[in-house]
Design an enzyme around this catalytic site. Sequence first.
Site: not given
Ligand code: SER
Length: 340
Positions: A10, A13, A35, A54-55, A154, A158, A194
Site C-alpha cells: 500500500g 496510500g 501497490d 495485488n497482495i 473493516y 483489523k 489520521i
Molecule cells: N481512518 C479509518 C477509517 O476511517 C479508521 O481506521 O476507515
Amino acid sequence: MRKSIILISGVNGEIGHGLVRSLYDQGIRNMIGIDLSMADDFVLERTEDCLIGNILDRNLLERINAQYQIESIYHMAALLSTRAEFSPVIAHEVNVDGTLNLLDLAMEQAQSHGQTVKFFFPSSIAVYGIPNLEKKTSVGAIHEDDFRYPQTMYGCNKLYCESLGDYYSHYYKRLSAHDSSGLVDFRSLRFPGIISAQTLPAGGTSDYAPEMIHAAAKRQHYSCFVREDATIPFMTMSDAIRAIHLLMAAPQNALTQMVYNVKAFNPSAGEFLSIVKTYYPDADIDFIINDNRQAIIDSWPADINDDQARKDWGWSAKHDLDKAFSEYLMPEIRSRYEHN
Ligand code: SER
C-alpha cells in the site's frame, strides 16, 4: 545473496507516503513498495522499486520472496471502513487474506535467512464497537481490552489480523518439531483518524476532518457527513509516522503488548470546524448527515487510553489540536495550495 530490503505494501496510500518520506529522510534507500496502481513520482523517487500488483497475488509474493531478503514489512494496504461496507467480501479478502499472505511471506523469509522479520500492522479504533451514544459519552478513554465488538467489516478484519499477528509471532505450527516462535515480530498500533497535510484519505469514515481542512484551503464547498457533536480521536500523519518508528525501534523486551492504542486529540466535528474557521473564516462548510456513516462514528470511542504505549516505549504525541494546525497542517497546506 538476495538483496536486503524493507517491504511496504500500500505504498502509494496515505500512510505509505508518510512512511516513505520519513524512512527516506532517515537515509533508508532499500525500500520496495507494492501497490495496485503505479506509485506517484514522490514515492518512485524515494524507493528502490515499486511493484504494481495485488497482495492477493501469491505469484507476485513468491517472486519477491525469491528475489529479496526481507528485513521488515510495513503492511499498509487495506480497504478502509466506508469502502469496506460497500464490498465486504472484497474487503475481507484484501484486509484479511492479504495480511495472511504477508505474514506467511514474513515467516518464510525468517525461516530461510534465520533472522527475525519485523512486521508492522496498522490497526484501528474501528476494532472497538460501543453499543450506544450514552455509553460512548459515559465510558471515558477506553483501554485496549475494552469493547472489542467491531460493527464494521473493516473493524472485524483489523481485530482478527491482530490475532493472526500474535499467532505468527508466538504459536505458528506449534505441533511441528520445529520451533518458529519469535521468527516474526509483529507490532501493531490502533490508530485514530489520521490527518495528513500532504494527502487525502480515500474510503474511510474518519475522512471528514481531513476533508474539511483541505476543502477550506482549496476554497471549496464541503458538506460534513457527521453531526457537529460527532467525536473520535485523531492525530497528525507526522505523529502517526513517529509512533510507527518508536514502536518499531523499541527493544522487544520492553513491549508488554503486541497492539497499542495511540492518540493525540479528540475534537468533535464542530470543534474541528471552529479551528478550521480561525484560519479560513470564509470556509464554506455545512453539515449534511449521512446516518449510516454517522452510526459507524457513533460506534467508535470518543477517546482511547494510550498509557501503555507511553509506559513501554515512551510514546507521546507532539501535536495537540492547536499545534496540529499551527505547526503541521497550516504551514504545509498553505505552501501546497497557495503557491500553486
Ligand atoms: N481512518 C479509518 C477509517 O476511517 C479508521 O481506521 O476507515
